[in-house]
Design a protein around this motif. Structure first.
Motif, PDB file in Angstrom:
ATOM      1  N   SER A  52       0.887  -1.339  -0.053  1.00 40.91           N
ATOM      2  CA  SER A  52       0.004   0.047   0.124  1.00 40.91           C
ATOM      3  C   SER A  52       0.735   1.331   0.041  1.00 40.91           C
ATOM      4  CB  SER A  52      -0.946  -0.001   1.378  1.00 40.91           C
ATOM      5  OG  SER A  52      -0.376  -0.095   2.361  1.00 40.91           O
ATOM      6  N   SER A  53       2.036   0.960   0.597  1.00 37.53           N
ATOM      7  CA  SER A  53       3.112   2.345   0.814  1.00 37.53           C
ATOM      8  C   SER A  53       3.526   2.558  -0.931  1.00 37.53           C
ATOM      9  CB  SER A  53       4.255   2.073   1.643  1.00 37.53           C
ATOM     10  OG  SER A  53       3.685   2.137   2.865  1.00 37.53           O
ATOM     11  N   LEU A  54       3.806   1.334  -1.569  1.00 38.28           N
ATOM     12  CA  LEU A  54       4.437   1.521  -2.919  1.00 38.28           C
ATOM     13  C   LEU A  54       3.461   1.768  -3.872  1.00 38.28           C
ATOM     14  CD1 LEU A  54       6.589   0.611  -4.746  1.00 38.28           C
ATOM     15  CD2 LEU A  54       5.539  -1.770  -4.772  1.00 38.28           C
ATOM     16  N   LEU A  55       2.281   1.181  -3.699  1.00 38.23           N
ATOM     17  CA  LEU A  55       1.379   1.673  -4.800  1.00 38.23           C
ATOM     18  C   LEU A  55       0.528   3.333  -4.691  1.00 38.23           C
ATOM     19  CD1 LEU A  55      -0.644  -1.591  -4.880  1.00 38.23           C
ATOM     20  CD2 LEU A  55       1.156  -0.750  -6.572  1.00 38.23           C
ATOM     21  N   ALA A  56       1.006   3.710  -3.535  1.00 34.55           N
ATOM     22  CA  ALA A  56       0.440   5.148  -3.252  1.00 34.55           C
ATOM     23  C   ALA A  56       1.459   6.104  -3.870  1.00 34.55           C
ATOM     24  CB  ALA A  56       0.260   5.422  -1.648  1.00 34.55           C
ATOM     25  N   ILE A  57       2.443   5.744  -4.373  1.00 37.55           N
ATOM     26  CA  ILE A  57       3.462   6.926  -4.839  1.00 37.55           C
ATOM     27  C   ILE A  57       3.410   6.955  -6.446  1.00 37.55           C
ATOM     28  CG2 ILE A  57       5.077   6.590  -2.975  1.00 37.55           C
ATOM     29  CD1 ILE A  57       6.808   4.933  -5.127  1.00 37.55           C
ATOM     30  N   ASP A  58       3.979   7.859  -7.011  1.00 38.45           N
ATOM     31  CA  ASP A  58       3.715   8.152  -8.723  1.00 38.45           C
ATOM     32  C   ASP A  58       4.703   6.913  -8.955  1.00 38.45           C
ATOM     33  OD1 ASP A  58       4.064   8.743 -11.176  1.00 38.45           O
ATOM     34  OD2 ASP A  58       5.017  10.499 -10.846  1.00 38.45           O
ATOM     35  N   PRO A  59       4.050   6.026  -9.734  1.00 38.62           N
ATOM     36  CA  PRO A  59       4.736   4.775 -10.252  1.00 38.62           C
ATOM     37  C   PRO A  59       5.689   4.921 -11.399  1.00 38.62           C
ATOM     38  CG  PRO A  59       2.628   4.860 -11.099  1.00 38.62           C
ATOM     39  CD  PRO A  59       2.650   5.704  -9.990  1.00 38.62           C
TER      40      PRO A  59
END
Length: 109
Positions: A19-26
């Motif tokens: 969830s931390s990873l997917l909340a940033i600009d990919p």
């Protein structure tokens, strides 16, 4: 020396980190291509589509990096080639609520 085997946890353990990873600009994430060993960001991938989904390819050797297929209520994500895919169930989209004067039964006048 006492070696203990690693603890086996269930997949929900990944929820916090993902969830931390997917909340940033990919588009800023970097990838090392296994085919040509070039570094590139997701934003630099060459993307082909739209149907049946979007395929992002290495800008140097054109090896597939990821595929995304959207279906009603679902999103499929495949990383790399022929490695299986992750299915994400999307939350339902609520219809916009109409506002304005209403009758006693809640219908709009």
């Amino acid at each position: 020396m006492n070696h203990r085997p690693p603890s086996r946890l269930d997949g929900t353990t990944l929820a916090g980190p993902l969830s931390s990873l997917l909340a940033i600009d990919p588009t800023t994430a970097w990838r090392l291509c296994p085919g040509c060993r070039a570094l590139s960001s997701i934003g630099e991938l060459h993307v082909y589509g739209p149907g049946p989904g979007l395929t992002g390819r290495c800008p140097h050797c054109q090896q597939p990096a990821l595929r995304i297929v959207a279906q009603p209520g679902r999103l499929w994500l495949q990383l790399g080639t022929d490695q299986g895919a992750f299915r994400f169930d999307l939350p339902p989209i609520e219809a916009p609520r109409m506002s304005g004067p209403q009758d006693d039964d809640g219908t709009l006048k």
